[in-house]
Motif scaffolding. Structure first.
Motif, PDB file in Angstrom:
ATOM      1  N   ASP A   1       0.829  -1.220   0.000  1.00  0.00           N
ATOM      2  CA  ASP A   1       0.000   0.000   0.000  1.00  0.00           C
ATOM      3  C   ASP A   1       0.865   1.273   0.000  1.00  0.00           C
ATOM      4  O   ASP A   1       0.357   2.371  -0.187  1.00  0.00           O
ATOM      5  N   LEU A   2       2.193   1.109   0.162  1.00  0.00           N
ATOM      6  CA  LEU A   2       3.109   2.261   0.035  1.00  0.00           C
ATOM      7  C   LEU A   2       3.318   2.656  -1.416  1.00  0.00           C
ATOM      8  O   LEU A   2       3.889   3.704  -1.702  1.00  0.00           O
ATOM      9  N   VAL A   3       2.911   1.777  -2.314  1.00  0.00           N
ATOM     10  CA  VAL A   3       3.309   1.952  -3.727  1.00  0.00           C
ATOM     11  C   VAL A   3       2.175   2.565  -4.546  1.00  0.00           C
ATOM     12  O   VAL A   3       1.048   2.072  -4.530  1.00  0.00           O
ATOM     13  N   SER A   4       2.506   3.657  -5.261  1.00  0.00           N
ATOM     14  CA  SER A   4       1.574   4.217  -6.242  1.00  0.00           C
ATOM     15  C   SER A   4       2.167   3.925  -7.618  1.00  0.00           C
ATOM     16  O   SER A   4       3.390   3.947  -7.787  1.00  0.00           O
ATOM     17  N   VAL A   5       1.316   3.663  -8.603  1.00  0.00           N
ATOM     18  CA  VAL A   5       1.780   3.449  -9.979  1.00  0.00           C
ATOM     19  C   VAL A   5       1.178   4.547 -10.848  1.00  0.00           C
ATOM     20  O   VAL A   5      -0.031   4.783 -10.798  1.00  0.00           O
ATOM     21  N   VAL A   6       2.044   5.264 -11.596  1.00  0.00           N
ATOM     22  CA  VAL A   6       1.524   6.324 -12.475  1.00  0.00           C
ATOM     23  C   VAL A   6       2.092   6.148 -13.877  1.00  0.00           C
ATOM     24  O   VAL A   6       3.079   5.435 -14.080  1.00  0.00           O
ATOM     25  N   THR A   7       1.455   6.811 -14.833  1.00  0.00           N
ATOM     26  CA  THR A   7       1.854   6.711 -16.237  1.00  0.00           C
ATOM     27  C   THR A   7       2.924   7.758 -16.548  1.00  0.00           C
ATOM     28  O   THR A   7       2.809   8.916 -16.123  1.00  0.00           O
ATOM     29  N   GLY A   8       3.954   7.334 -17.266  1.00  0.00           N
ATOM     30  CA  GLY A   8       5.071   8.228 -17.565  1.00  0.00           C
ATOM     31  C   GLY A   8       4.830   9.116 -18.772  1.00  0.00           C
ATOM     32  O   GLY A   8       3.738   9.148 -19.341  1.00  0.00           O
ATOM     33  N   GLY A   9       5.898   9.847 -19.165  1.00  0.00           N
ATOM     34  CA  GLY A   9       5.799  10.783 -20.283  1.00  0.00           C
ATOM     35  C   GLY A   9       6.771  10.426 -21.392  1.00  0.00           C
ATOM     36  O   GLY A   9       7.437   9.390 -21.355  1.00  0.00           O
ATOM     37  N   GLU A  10       6.868  11.342 -22.344  1.00  0.00           N
ATOM     38  CA  GLU A  10       7.699  11.138 -23.538  1.00  0.00           C
ATOM     39  C   GLU A  10       9.183  11.077 -23.219  1.00  0.00           C
ATOM     40  O   GLU A  10       9.941  10.395 -23.887  1.00  0.00           O
ATOM     41  N   THR A  11       9.599  11.840 -22.226  1.00  0.00           N
ATOM     42  CA  THR A  11      11.021  11.881 -21.852  1.00  0.00           C
ATOM     43  C   THR A  11      11.152  11.461 -20.391  1.00  0.00           C
ATOM     44  O   THR A  11      10.167  11.476 -19.638  1.00  0.00           O
ATOM     45  N   ARG A  12      12.397  11.148 -20.014  1.00  0.00           N
ATOM     46  CA  ARG A  12      12.636  10.796 -18.607  1.00  0.00           C
ATOM     47  C   ARG A  12      12.189  11.924 -17.691  1.00  0.00           C
ATOM     48  O   ARG A  12      11.573  11.695 -16.652  1.00  0.00           O
ATOM     49  N   GLN A  13      12.494  13.192 -18.110  1.00  0.00           N
ATOM     50  CA  GLN A  13      12.151  14.342 -17.268  1.00  0.00           C
ATOM     51  C   GLN A  13      10.645  14.419 -17.030  1.00  0.00           C
ATOM     52  O   GLN A  13      10.189  14.685 -15.919  1.00  0.00           O
ATOM     53  N   ARG A  14       9.878  14.148 -18.100  1.00  0.00           N
ATOM     54  CA  ARG A  14       8.412  14.186 -17.933  1.00  0.00           C
ATOM     55  C   ARG A  14       7.930  13.037 -17.054  1.00  0.00           C
ATOM     56  O   ARG A  14       6.959  13.172 -16.313  1.00  0.00           O
ATOM     57  N   SER A  15       8.599  11.921 -17.146  1.00  0.00           N
ATOM     58  CA  SER A  15       8.214  10.797 -16.284  1.00  0.00           C
ATOM     59  C   SER A  15       8.486  11.129 -14.819  1.00  0.00           C
ATOM     60  O   SER A  15       7.673  10.816 -13.943  1.00  0.00           O
TER      61      SER A  15
ATOM     62  N   ALA B   1      10.700  19.865  -6.273  1.00  0.00           N
ATOM     63  CA  ALA B   1       9.396  20.104  -6.889  1.00  0.00           C
ATOM     64  C   ALA B   1       9.374  21.481  -7.554  1.00  0.00           C
ATOM     65  O   ALA B   1       8.892  21.636  -8.691  1.00  0.00           O
ATOM     66  N   THR B   2       9.939  22.485  -6.875  1.00  0.00           N
ATOM     67  CA  THR B   2       9.957  23.831  -7.447  1.00  0.00           C
ATOM     68  C   THR B   2      10.872  23.881  -8.663  1.00  0.00           C
ATOM     69  O   THR B   2      10.538  24.488  -9.689  1.00  0.00           O
ATOM     70  N   ALA B   3      12.028  23.233  -8.571  1.00  0.00           N
ATOM     71  CA  ALA B   3      12.962  23.229  -9.702  1.00  0.00           C
ATOM     72  C   ALA B   3      12.288  22.593 -10.916  1.00  0.00           C
ATOM     73  O   ALA B   3      12.423  23.087 -12.058  1.00  0.00           O
ATOM     74  N   TYR B   4      11.570  21.503 -10.715  1.00  0.00           N
ATOM     75  CA  TYR B   4      10.864  20.855 -11.829  1.00  0.00           C
ATOM     76  C   TYR B   4       9.771  21.762 -12.386  1.00  0.00           C
ATOM     77  O   TYR B   4       9.602  21.883 -13.599  1.00  0.00           O
ATOM     78  N   ALA B   5       9.034  22.426 -11.506  1.00  0.00           N
ATOM     79  CA  ALA B   5       7.931  23.286 -11.971  1.00  0.00           C
ATOM     80  C   ALA B   5       8.464  24.429 -12.823  1.00  0.00           C
ATOM     81  O   ALA B   5       7.813  24.864 -13.788  1.00  0.00           O
ATOM     82  N   ASP B   6       9.689  24.900 -12.503  1.00  0.00           N
ATOM     83  CA  ASP B   6      10.251  26.047 -13.217  1.00  0.00           C
ATOM     84  C   ASP B   6      11.135  25.647 -14.400  1.00  0.00           C
ATOM     85  O   ASP B   6      11.610  26.511 -15.138  1.00  0.00           O
TER      86      ASP B   6
END
Ligand SMILES: Nc1ccn([C@@H]2O[C@H](COP(=O)(O)OP(=O)(O)OP(=O)(O)O)[C@@H](O)[C@H]2O)c(=O)n1
Ligand SMILES: C[C@](O)(CO)[C@H](O)COP(=O)(O)O
Length: 392
Positions: free
Chosen positions: A79-93, A179-184
């Motif tokens: 239950d600690l694990v979430s699974v999400v869908t990635g993106g086109e690039t590693r950065q988006r994932s 998180a902020t670095a990624y957002a910017d």
């Protein structure tokens, strides 16, 4: 008494790449190293880290498979694990993974599933250094090759490697800063530390590990398989088998022997084509796998095998052995005969027999100094030894 707070750590495992350079038919994280996938091995490593949350980022359509892998790796902690869908690039994932973090996470590790054999101690080193320094933290290894700057194929300069290191994962960060670095972020970066540094933050290194190598090419996958083999090899007991066959000259048609046709040579008699070499191999492989002998599967009561060539038998044996859960390691077969002279076509025979059996077949030949029925030129004898091993 000083109480050291336990940080709330999350690990984002990026596994959404396609693995172009590996060239497998499945996305890289779902390719098997042994009986377990690259992703499963990576999650086994993550499971030993003191994490409060794990986010697994996978290609669209693979979320269910990833959940199954996570349940196997984490058991009653899944239950600690979430699974999400990635993106086109590693950065988006990575960005998709960050968006799934729980509110109370303080420290984030971003880890490539492709670094599947990373030892647990590396996770611990990275977490400790993030909490101590509040900087970004990269596990690093010395650069071992001599480096050159080039213009096309022309070397333009030598590069001093002493101030360089090779960056691995997991890379760790204070959660809010990452998180902020990624957002910017505007530019694409090949790792999280580069993006973090571009946002003006400090990045430090800790010791990485040679086992944290990234599975990128087929050679890397071979290396991972090899590293996991000792424990497997200890539990795998190979089995050997022997087989002999004899056929007399005097059959109809041209000689067929060792999977080849021999124009100008007299044929061998028999229910099938009389290929004693192929038949000895059949007996050896069946014996090794505990599947009886040639009579069990191709007896004279089987009209469909009347006149069948030796390679038809070998292809059937290949299937029987696989169905029984074995792989064929190799076969060695020796022919005793005055004629035909095998030497000139030995390589061709090995290729045809190996192709039909799906495993390497080595062919050797000898005469008997005129002794016995082969020495008298009455017929051909072949003796084979086969090795098989269980697949599970
Ligand atoms: N769009 C992407 C691309 C990469 N990755 C992940 O980032 C890690 C490092 O990437 P790399 O090893 O280069 O994987 P691929 O991009 O899959 O490989 P290739 O470049 O050969 O296609 C891998 O665990 C990969 O699954 C990801 O989650 N999403
Ligand atoms: C993040 C990384 O593993 C650090 O070495 C690497 O940069 C990602 O893989 P790529 O092959 O550079 O895309």
């Amino acid at each position: 008494m000083n109480i050291i707070p336990v940080p709330r750590v999350a690990v984002i495992v990026v596994a959404a790449g396609s693995g172009t350079r590996l060239g497998a038919s499945a996305p890289k994280a779902f390719v098997g190293i042994d009986e377990h996938s690259i992703l499963r091995h990576a999650l086994d490593g993550v499971a030993s880290a003191p994490s409060a949350q794990v986010v697994v980022v996978v290609p669209a359509g693979r979320e269910g498979d990833a959940r199954t892998e996570a349940e196997a790796a984490f058991g009653d902690r899944s239950d600690l694990v979430s699974v999400v869908t990635g993106g086109e690039t590693r950065q988006r994932s990575v960005a998709a993974g960050l968006a799934a973090l729980w509110a109370d996470v303080e420290c984030v590790l971003v880890h490539d599933a492709a670094r599947a054999l990373t030892p647990p101690a590396v996770f611990a080193r990275v977490i400790d250094e993030v909490m101590r320094s509040r900087a970004g933290v990269v596990p690093a290894r010395p650069v071992v090759d001599t480096l050159k700057r080039v213009d096309g194929a022309v070397v333009t300069a030598a590069v001093d490697r002493s101030p360089l290191v090779a960056a691995q994962t997991p890379q760790g960060f204070p959660r809010e800063l990452l998180a902020t670095a990624y957002a910017d972020a505007v530019d694409e970066h090949t790792d999280d530390a580069a993006l973090f540094a571009a946002a003006g933050h400090r990045v430090r290194t800790v010791a990485g590990d040679d086992l944290s190598f990234k599975i990128t090419t087929p050679a890397d996958l071979d290396r991972a398989r090899h590293l996991l083999t000792p424990s497997r090899a200890a539990s795998v007991v190979p089995r050997i088998g022997t087989g002999t066959d004899v056929h007399a000259f005097g059959g109809d048609g041209p000689l067929r022997l060792a999977g080849l046709e021999w124009p100008g040579e007299s044929g061998l008699s028999g229910h099938s084509d009389g290929d004693a070499v192929a038949h000895a191999i059949v007996d050896a492989v069946l014996a090794a796998a505990g599947l009886g002998d040639i009579g069990t599967h191709f007896g004279v009561d089987r009209p469909e095998y009347a006149g069948a060539t030796g390679t038809v038998f070998l292809r059937r044996v290949r299937d029987l052995v696989a169905e029984a859960g074995y792989a064929i390691g190799n076969v060695s077969v020796q022919v005793q005969a005055n004629r035909p002279r095998m030497a000139g076509r030995r390589v061709e025979a090995e290729s045809v027999l190996s192709d039909a059996l799906g495993a390497p077949v080595a062919v050797s030949a000898t005469t008997t100094d005129g002794l016995g029925f082969t020495g008298a030129g009455d017929g051909v004898q072949a003796t084979a030894v086969a090795l098989v091993y269980p697949l599970r």
